[in-house]
Scaffold this motif. Structure first.
Motif, PDB file in Angstrom:
ATOM      1  N   ALA A  26       0.826  -1.210   0.000  1.00  0.00           N
ATOM      2  CA  ALA A  26       0.000   0.000   0.000  1.00  0.00           C
ATOM      3  C   ALA A  26       0.857   1.255   0.000  1.00  0.00           C
ATOM      4  CB  ALA A  26      -0.923  -0.011   1.219  1.00  0.00           C
ATOM      5  N   LEU A  27       1.968   1.239   0.721  1.00  0.00           N
ATOM      6  CA  LEU A  27       2.831   2.423   0.792  1.00  0.00           C
ATOM      7  C   LEU A  27       3.461   2.722  -0.566  1.00  0.00           C
ATOM      8  CD1 LEU A  27       4.637   1.895   4.233  1.00  0.00           C
ATOM      9  CD2 LEU A  27       2.549   3.176   3.732  1.00  0.00           C
ATOM     10  N   LEU A  78      -7.071   2.907   2.204  1.00  0.00           N
ATOM     11  CA  LEU A  78      -6.033   1.930   2.521  1.00  0.00           C
ATOM     12  C   LEU A  78      -5.586   2.015   3.972  1.00  0.00           C
ATOM     13  CD1 LEU A  78      -3.761   2.278  -0.654  1.00  0.00           C
ATOM     14  CD2 LEU A  78      -5.602   0.654  -0.266  1.00  0.00           C
ATOM     15  N   ALA A  79      -5.824   3.170   4.611  1.00  0.00           N
ATOM     16  CA  ALA A  79      -5.358   3.371   5.983  1.00  0.00           C
ATOM     17  C   ALA A  79      -6.365   2.899   7.022  1.00  0.00           C
ATOM     18  CB  ALA A  79      -5.047   4.855   6.209  1.00  0.00           C
ATOM     19  N   ALA A  80      -7.534   2.442   6.576  1.00  0.00           N
ATOM     20  CA  ALA A  80      -8.621   2.168   7.506  1.00  0.00           C
ATOM     21  C   ALA A  80      -8.267   1.120   8.554  1.00  0.00           C
ATOM     22  CB  ALA A  80      -9.872   1.745   6.743  1.00  0.00           C
ATOM     23  N   THR A 131       1.336   3.708  13.386  1.00  0.00           N
ATOM     24  CA  THR A 131       2.624   3.981  12.741  1.00  0.00           C
ATOM     25  C   THR A 131       2.544   3.809  11.234  1.00  0.00           C
ATOM     26  OG1 THR A 131       3.288   1.703  13.218  1.00  0.00           O
ATOM     27  CG2 THR A 131       4.020   3.415  14.750  1.00  0.00           C
ATOM     28  N   HIS A 132       1.801   2.813  10.762  1.00  0.00           N
ATOM     29  CA  HIS A 132       1.711   2.589   9.322  1.00  0.00           C
ATOM     30  C   HIS A 132       0.857   3.663   8.642  1.00  0.00           C
ATOM     31  CE1 HIS A 132       3.559  -1.455   8.349  1.00  0.00           C
ATOM     32  NE2 HIS A 132       3.791  -1.295   9.642  1.00  0.00           N
ATOM     33  N   ALA A 133      -0.149   4.178   9.336  1.00  0.00           N
ATOM     34  CA  ALA A 133      -0.913   5.299   8.779  1.00  0.00           C
ATOM     35  C   ALA A 133      -0.024   6.523   8.633  1.00  0.00           C
ATOM     36  CB  ALA A 133      -2.107   5.613   9.679  1.00  0.00           C
ATOM     37  N   ALA A 134       0.847   6.746   9.631  1.00  0.00           N
ATOM     38  CA  ALA A 134       1.799   7.857   9.539  1.00  0.00           C
ATOM     39  C   ALA A 134       2.770   7.646   8.382  1.00  0.00           C
ATOM     40  CB  ALA A 134       2.561   8.013  10.852  1.00  0.00           C
ATOM     41  N   LEU A 135       3.234   6.410   8.196  1.00  0.00           N
ATOM     42  CA  LEU A 135       4.141   6.106   7.086  1.00  0.00           C
ATOM     43  C   LEU A 135       3.453   6.276   5.743  1.00  0.00           C
ATOM     44  CD1 LEU A 135       5.997   2.953   8.482  1.00  0.00           C
ATOM     45  CD2 LEU A 135       6.922   5.263   8.198  1.00  0.00           C
TER      46      LEU A 135
END
Length: 465
Positions: free
Chosen positions: A362-363, A394-396, A401-405
């Motif tokens: 996703a990133l 995708l951030a749901a 930390t992964h939402a911030a990334l």
């Protein structure tokens, strides 16, 4: 990498305003972005108008009722401005106070007095990174370019050896570190935690700015060996050293918002209890608006008073600082409207549905989308807000930390290869007196290095945290 639970997301998603299938939605997205690109690049229309028209085109081609498209756009615009408008205004005020008081000059002169020879590129990247925290990129260029020219001229340095580190510091802060508009909008769109994003943004920014700044400048100086052009250097804000704010006070004022926001993030990690008094206090003082407001109020006493500003001069200064950001606010707001139109027509869910069968992380997907929009429109801010709207679903189910990334991946992609459709490209070219080819070899390559390095670091971090 966090796996997506598409079924759960679909159940919670709001009903789209159109019943169009994936093919029609895909065509609508491409057409909407194409309209924005053509209006900005060919018709030279202001990005605010281009985003507005592009949003309407997107909704119309997706088959959505026009009244609902207008409602989506207006809602997105209002929500975005409400979320980041005050922060942009406070940042502009702080930047104006920093420039007019001579505080920026004080930081520049103090660091340069301690640096020389081989350490000068490192001093320039440090200056740009510190000053770039509260300043918009264009304002930072105007403020720092005279310093770059003077240092290169007086010290007989290659212009690229000094200029590239300064530009890298400004650009990295602009793309990755809140409270700059792009990261703030992306944080709002994907519902990321600002403190965590800020901390990770700084972590990503440090190695990125070192590689794209002092290290790359060695090669840039060989590829384009030009002296500082003989041009009129604007008068410094404060030549009276006795009326400048001190170095320590200026640095504290600039870093205060960052300190407060990072403190909130740290307390949230250590004390995971919403009823705890200490956490509630830090939740307030570490909120972006309070942190920036505190810095502005402190700056009255640490920046303006030492520079001899009377009470009567403070209000006009604030007025002058707000006027130039009208265009930025409108662009960011319209970008939020475009983002909401993408979401309400079901485009975000479409990206989610299609990408669930892909092996692409996703990133990386977020980075690639931001890269494409950046190359097409030339605007890092437009790329950030548009990409954030597309990948927000995708951030749901991502961790904090992964939402911030995800936000940082979008920000990194938004900086990719600045070229002739980017206003920053022409600003750098004209200030440094370069040809288009020379500017591509230096500035454009530097931006690409920032984007790739930052994107790579974000992907690596996603594997370990």
């Amino acid at each position: 990498m966090t796996r997506l639970s598409v079924e759960m997301l679909a159940a919670d998603a709001p009903e789209p305003i159109t019943s169009a299938g994936h093919a029609q939605l895909g065509i609508a997205v491409l057409a909407g972005i194409a309209v924005i690109v053509l209006l900005i690049t060919k018709s030279k229309l202001h990005a605010f108008l281009a985003l507005t028209i592009g949003s309407l085109a997107l909704g119309a081609i997706a088959g959505a009722p026009l009244d609902k498209v207008l409602t989506s756009f207006s809602t997105g615009l209002g929500t975005t401005v409400a979320g980041v408008g005050v922060l942009i205004a406070l940042g502009a005020i702080l930047g104006k106070m920093l420039a007019d008081s001579g505080g920026a000059d004080q930081i520049v002169d103090t660091i340069l007095a301690k640096a020389g020879g081989r350490s000068m590129p490192w001093a320039m990247v440090l200056i740009a990174s510190v000053i770039g925290l509260p300043l918009f990129f264009e304002v930072g260029i105007v403020l720092l370019i005279p310093v770059v020219l003077m240092v290169a001229k007086r010290g007989n340095y290659s212009l690229m050896r000094i200029g590239i580190p300064a530009l890298a510091g400004l650009s990295v802060m602009h793309g990755l570190v809140p409270p700059h508009p792009g990261p703030l909008v992306a944080i709002e769109a994907v519902k990321a935690d600002l403190g965590v994003t800020l901390a990770l943004g700084v972590l990503v920014a440090i190695p990125t700015v070192i590689i794209a700044g002092p290290l790359f400048s060695r090669y840039a100086a060989r590829w384009v060996d030009v002296p500082a052009p003989d041009r009129m250097i604007p008068q410094r804000a404060s030549e009276d050293l006795d009326k400048r704010p001190s170095f320590g006070a200026t640095l504290f004022t600039i870093l205060l918002p960052v300190i407060l926001m990072l403190a909130k993030a740290l307390v949230d990690i250590v004390i995971d209890d919403s009823e705890n008094l200490v956490q509630r206090v830090f939740d307030v003082i570490g909120a972006p608006m309070i942190a920036l407001l505190a810095s502005v109020l402190v700056g009255i006493f640490t920046l303006l008073r030492p520079a001899g500003f009377s009470k009567e001069r403070i209000s006009p200064l604030v007025e002058k600082s707000l006027a130039p950001i009208a265009g930025i606010l409108l662009i960011v707001g319209a970008g939020g409207g475009f983002k909401q139109t993408l979401i309400d027509t079901g485009v975000g869910q479409m990206v989610l549905d299609i990408s669930k069968d892909w092996s692409i992380p996703a990133l990386l997907l977020a980075w690639l989308i931001a890269v494409v929009i950046r190359l097409a429109t030339g605007s890092a801010t437009v790329a950030t807000v548009s990409a954030a709207g597309l990948v927000a679903p995708l951030a749901a189910d991502m961790s904090t930390t992964h939402a911030a990334l995800l936000v940082l991946a979008i920000g990194a992609g938004s900086l990719f290869f600045s070229h002739v459709n980017d206003a920053g490209f022409w600003m750098v070219k004209e200030y440094f007196g370069l040809s288009v080819g020379q500017n591509i070899k230096t500035w454009s390559v530097m931006e690409t290095i920032i984007s790739v390095v930052a994107g790579g670091i974000v992907l690596l971090l996603s594997l370990v945290i």
